[in-house]
Design an enzyme around this catalytic site. Structure first.
Site, PDB file in Angstrom:
ATOM      1  N   GLY A  63       0.855  -1.179   0.000  1.00  0.00           N
ATOM      2  CA  GLY A  63       0.000   0.000   0.000  1.00  0.00           C
ATOM      3  C   GLY A  63       0.893   1.233   0.000  1.00  0.00           C
ATOM      4  N   PHE A  64       0.395   2.329   0.550  1.00  0.00           N
ATOM      5  CA  PHE A  64       1.207   3.557   0.549  1.00  0.00           C
ATOM      6  C   PHE A  64       2.505   3.363   1.317  1.00  0.00           C
ATOM      7  CE2 PHE A  64      -2.917   5.421  -0.466  1.00  0.00           C
ATOM      8  CZ  PHE A  64      -2.548   6.230  -1.520  1.00  0.00           C
ATOM      9  N   GLY A  65       2.445   2.626   2.450  1.00  0.00           N
ATOM     10  CA  GLY A  65       3.640   2.418   3.246  1.00  0.00           C
ATOM     11  C   GLY A  65       4.625   1.498   2.538  1.00  0.00           C
ATOM     12  N   GLU A  70     -17.749  11.980   1.962  1.00  0.00           N
ATOM     13  CA  GLU A  70     -17.564  11.864   0.508  1.00  0.00           C
ATOM     14  C   GLU A  70     -18.679  11.023  -0.118  1.00  0.00           C
ATOM     15  OE1 GLU A  70     -13.690  10.098   0.408  1.00  0.00           O
ATOM     16  OE2 GLU A  70     -12.657  12.007   0.538  1.00  0.00           O
ATOM     17  N   ASP A  83      -0.983   2.584   8.700  1.00  0.00           N
ATOM     18  CA  ASP A  83      -2.190   2.397   9.513  1.00  0.00           C
ATOM     19  C   ASP A  83      -2.018   1.363  10.619  1.00  0.00           C
ATOM     20  OD1 ASP A  83      -3.438   4.186   7.869  1.00  0.00           O
ATOM     21  OD2 ASP A  83      -4.973   2.817   7.122  1.00  0.00           O
ATOM     22  N   ALA A 118      -2.616   8.634   4.166  1.00  0.00           N
ATOM     23  CA  ALA A 118      -1.523   8.242   3.278  1.00  0.00           C
ATOM     24  C   ALA A 118      -0.200   8.970   3.585  1.00  0.00           C
ATOM     25  CB  ALA A 118      -1.946   8.454   1.826  1.00  0.00           C
TER      26      ALA A 118
HETATM   27  C1  LIG Z   1     -12.100   4.757   1.410  1.00  0.00           C
HETATM   28  C2  LIG Z   1     -10.826   5.373   1.923  1.00  0.00           C
HETATM   29  C3  LIG Z   1     -10.532   6.696   1.619  1.00  0.00           C
HETATM   30  C4  LIG Z   1      -9.350   7.274   2.084  1.00  0.00           C
HETATM   31  N1  LIG Z   1      -9.084   8.575   1.751  1.00  0.00           N
HETATM   32  C5  LIG Z   1      -7.910   9.112   2.110  1.00  0.00           C
HETATM   33  C6  LIG Z   1      -7.562  10.430   1.699  1.00  0.00           C
HETATM   34  O1  LIG Z   1      -8.347  11.106   1.019  1.00  0.00           O
HETATM   35  N2  LIG Z   1      -6.336  10.920   2.051  1.00  0.00           N
HETATM   36  C7  LIG Z   1      -5.465  10.170   2.797  1.00  0.00           C
HETATM   37  O2  LIG Z   1      -4.361  10.637   3.064  1.00  0.00           O
HETATM   38  N3  LIG Z   1      -5.763   8.943   3.224  1.00  0.00           N
HETATM   39  C8  LIG Z   1      -6.960   8.393   2.900  1.00  0.00           C
HETATM   40  N4  LIG Z   1      -7.278   7.120   3.306  1.00  0.00           N
HETATM   41  C9  LIG Z   1      -6.352   6.415   4.233  1.00  0.00           C
HETATM   42  C10 LIG Z   1      -5.165   5.859   3.499  1.00  0.00           C
HETATM   43  O3  LIG Z   1      -5.592   5.162   2.349  1.00  0.00           O
HETATM   44  C11 LIG Z   1      -4.423   4.936   4.455  1.00  0.00           C
HETATM   45  O4  LIG Z   1      -4.012   5.692   5.573  1.00  0.00           O
HETATM   46  C12 LIG Z   1      -3.210   4.338   3.782  1.00  0.00           C
HETATM   47  O5  LIG Z   1      -3.622   3.511   2.718  1.00  0.00           O
HETATM   48  C13 LIG Z   1      -2.394   3.528   4.788  1.00  0.00           C
HETATM   49  O6  LIG Z   1      -1.298   2.964   4.130  1.00  0.00           O
HETATM   50  P1  LIG Z   1      -0.727   1.553   4.597  1.00  0.00           P
HETATM   51  O7  LIG Z   1       0.451   1.282   3.726  1.00  0.00           O
HETATM   52  O8  LIG Z   1      -0.561   1.542   6.056  1.00  0.00           O
HETATM   53  O9  LIG Z   1      -1.911   0.509   4.286  1.00  0.00           O
HETATM   54  P2  LIG Z   1      -2.625   0.187   2.927  1.00  0.00           P
HETATM   55  O10 LIG Z   1      -2.453   1.257   1.932  1.00  0.00           O
HETATM   56  O11 LIG Z   1      -4.004  -0.220   3.319  1.00  0.00           O
HETATM   57  O12 LIG Z   1      -1.838  -1.084   2.376  1.00  0.00           O
HETATM   58  C14 LIG Z   1      -1.839  -2.311   3.032  1.00  0.00           C
HETATM   59  C15 LIG Z   1      -1.386  -3.359   2.029  1.00  0.00           C
HETATM   60  O13 LIG Z   1      -1.078  -4.542   2.728  1.00  0.00           O
HETATM   61  C16 LIG Z   1      -1.624  -5.652   2.050  1.00  0.00           C
HETATM   62  N5  LIG Z   1      -1.846  -6.675   3.085  1.00  0.00           N
HETATM   63  C17 LIG Z   1      -2.610  -6.581   4.187  1.00  0.00           C
HETATM   64  N6  LIG Z   1      -2.497  -7.682   4.932  1.00  0.00           N
HETATM   65  C18 LIG Z   1      -1.622  -8.490   4.296  1.00  0.00           C
HETATM   66  C19 LIG Z   1      -1.074  -9.771   4.595  1.00  0.00           C
HETATM   67  N7  LIG Z   1      -1.399 -10.418   5.699  1.00  0.00           N
HETATM   68  N8  LIG Z   1      -0.192 -10.301   3.719  1.00  0.00           N
HETATM   69  C20 LIG Z   1       0.146  -9.647   2.570  1.00  0.00           C
HETATM   70  N9  LIG Z   1      -0.337  -8.427   2.263  1.00  0.00           N
HETATM   71  C21 LIG Z   1      -1.198  -7.857   3.114  1.00  0.00           C
HETATM   72  C22 LIG Z   1      -2.897  -5.125   1.414  1.00  0.00           C
HETATM   73  O14 LIG Z   1      -3.272  -5.908   0.298  1.00  0.00           O
HETATM   74  C23 LIG Z   1      -2.450  -3.718   1.009  1.00  0.00           C
HETATM   75  O15 LIG Z   1      -1.905  -3.694  -0.292  1.00  0.00           O
HETATM   76  C24 LIG Z   1      -8.449   6.512   2.868  1.00  0.00           C
HETATM   77  C25 LIG Z   1      -8.748   5.183   3.171  1.00  0.00           C
HETATM   78  C26 LIG Z   1      -9.924   4.608   2.693  1.00  0.00           C
HETATM   79  C27 LIG Z   1     -10.224   3.166   3.022  1.00  0.00           C
END
Ligand SMILES: Cc1cc2nc3c(=O)[nH]c(=O)nc-3n(C[C@H](O)[C@H](O)[C@H](O)COP(=O)(O)OP(=O)(O)OC[C@H]3O[C@@H](n4cnc5c(N)ncnc54)[C@H](O)[C@@H]3O)c2cc1C
Length: 421
Positions: A11-13, A169, A298, A314
């Protein structure tokens, strides 16, 4: 051999950690259970038929194609053995690491009421977005065929539970669909009579925004016909609507936009967790007692300098991922890791066409300029030239014609209530 860094989640991270480690003296494995990176901030536009899944998701392999030291694996991690430095995958295979960056994000939670899930899907994955799109469009179709007035009004009532940015939204866009997009297309019903109710248990919607911007958002929602109920908790959800304390609200479509919990994988790290299940990490984002394991985005609980938890957005995930990658490289050079400091560039939320709010710290504004700013930022941040171009054209067409081009109902005959989304 060069040290092996495993990144779980793209994801973003995870994606930004991998990019920061590209062409560095490490071997990197990125593991994700999907083969695509999802741009979640535009997911609600898939749910409301403006964009297609392919516009907001890109293959991880393609994004990282220019990084020869990064390999991408499709698979789900089920546990981490921190003592043995191994990740176990769903098929039982093991992935050894020297450093681990966990970026598995979060999902929605029903606060112990998981029985509500089939009646009120949340929005986190592409599958969720398509299911929500199906339910919204089907509700209008069923209402057109319904002859009983009470049942018809029930079908035309949409309840969104949770007044954060996603709830706002979705509510605003639903208001536009009912009042503008579908206006001339039905013969038995008037889509403009659809009732859209946004319910927030806390004292106000969009609690992370200052009062004047919240007020601007409320006004914009009212203009779109959204009934905003603040300080109102949902006490039950079933097939025919929601209960709000003593009030019963018959509704054909209920959507869940409240409550977030960290990915279950982090529970296997054996680290302390906060209430939403996020790992309480050390200042450098490592897991206490395991300087080789980092949690970002997250799934991590980090406080800002005022002692408040950083939001699940993000930019937090991106900055933390880059910090964790830098710390890995520093450790390899024998340098100490530094504490993570978040640089907050502001907060944005969109309500509908020409309506958004922006709090950039040094300036706050709402209306058309905030909306243009939101559009610009999201186009710039989307991954890939094709996505940017396609989304730009889709938005331009939607703006001029009020049309939403992806109004396809798939799985028409599927039951709405029996399967969780
Ligand atoms: C509907 C919605 C709207 C949003 N709007 C905004 C916005 O406008 N602005 C903003 O800044 N933020 C927004 N966010 C929040 C933002 O998307 C998150 O904060 C961000 O995606 C967090 O990044 P991350 O890398 O922690 O997790 P994520 O981006 O959720 O990535 C997690 C990744 O891990 C993978 N994964 C999970 N578990 C496993 C596992 N056990 N094994 C292998 N892979 C796994 C998933 O497939 C995914 O690709 C929104 C979120 C949602 C749901």
């Amino acid at each position: 051999m060069e040290p092996h860094v495993v990144v779980i989640g793209a994801g973003f991270g995870g994606l930004n950690a991998a990019k920061a480690l590209a062409r560095r003296p490490v071997r990197v494995t990125v593991l994700d259970r999907h083969n695509y990176h999802l741009f979640q901030p535009l997911l609600y536009q898939v749910a409301t038929a403006t964009l297609s899944p392919g516009d907001v998701a890109s293959p991880i392999r393609w994004i990282l194609r220019g990084a020869p030291n990064v390999r991408v694996l499709l698979g789900e991690a089920v546990s981490v053995d921190t003592a043995g430095r191994r990740v176990r995958l769903e098929d039982g295979s093991l992935l050894d690491y020297d450093f681990l960056i966990v970026a598995t994000g979060s999902s929605h939670t029903y606060f112990g009421n998981d029985q509500w899930a089939p009646c009120a899907p949340g929005l986190k994955t592409l599958e969720d977005a398509l299911e929500i799109r199906r339910r919204i469009l089907l509700a209008f179709e069923r209402a057109e065929r319904e002859t009983d007035q009470a049942r018809r009004q029930e079908l035309l009532t949409f309840v969104l539970v949770g007044g954060g940015p996603t709830g706002v939204e979705l509510a605003g866009t639903l208001g536009e669909i009912a009042r503008q997009t579908l206006r001339h297309e039905f013969r038995s019903i008037d889509p403009r009579r659809a009732r859209i109710v946004l319910v927030e248990a806390g004292p106000a919607i969009l609690p992370s925004f200052p009062r004047n911007l919240r007020e601007a958002a409320r006004t914009a929602l009212h203009r779109l016909g959204v009934d905003v109920r603040e300080g109102t908790a949902v006490t039950a959800i079933d097939q025919h609507g929601v209960t709000l304390g003593r009030e019963r609200l018959a509704a054909g479509t209920v959507l869940w936009t409240a409550g977030v919990t960290a990915s279950p994988l982090v529970r296997t790290l054996g680290a302390p967790l906060d209430r939403p299940g996020r790992v309480v990490v050390a200042p450098d984002l490592s897991v206490p007692g395991h300087p080789e394991v980092f949690v970002v985005g997250d799934a991590a609980a980090v406080l800002d300098r005022h002692g408040r938890p950083l939001p699940g957005v993000a930019p937090v995930a991106i900055q933390q991922a880059r910090h964790a990658a830098r710390t890995v490289l520093n450790r390899l050079r024998g340098r100490p890791g530094a504490a993570f400091v978040y640089r907050d560039k502001g907060n944005l939320a969109i309500i509908g066409r020409g309506a958004a709010i922006a709090d950039l710290g040094w300036i706050r504004f709402s209306g058309v300029f905030a909306w243009l700013f939101w559009l610009f930022l999201h186009i710039v941040e989307l991954i890939g030239f094709r996505s940017r171009l396609v989304v730009l054209v889709q938005w331009a067409v939607a703006y001029v014609t009020f049309q939403r081009s992806v109004r396809l109902i798939t799985n028409v005959g599927r039951s709405d209530r029996s399967e969780p989304s």
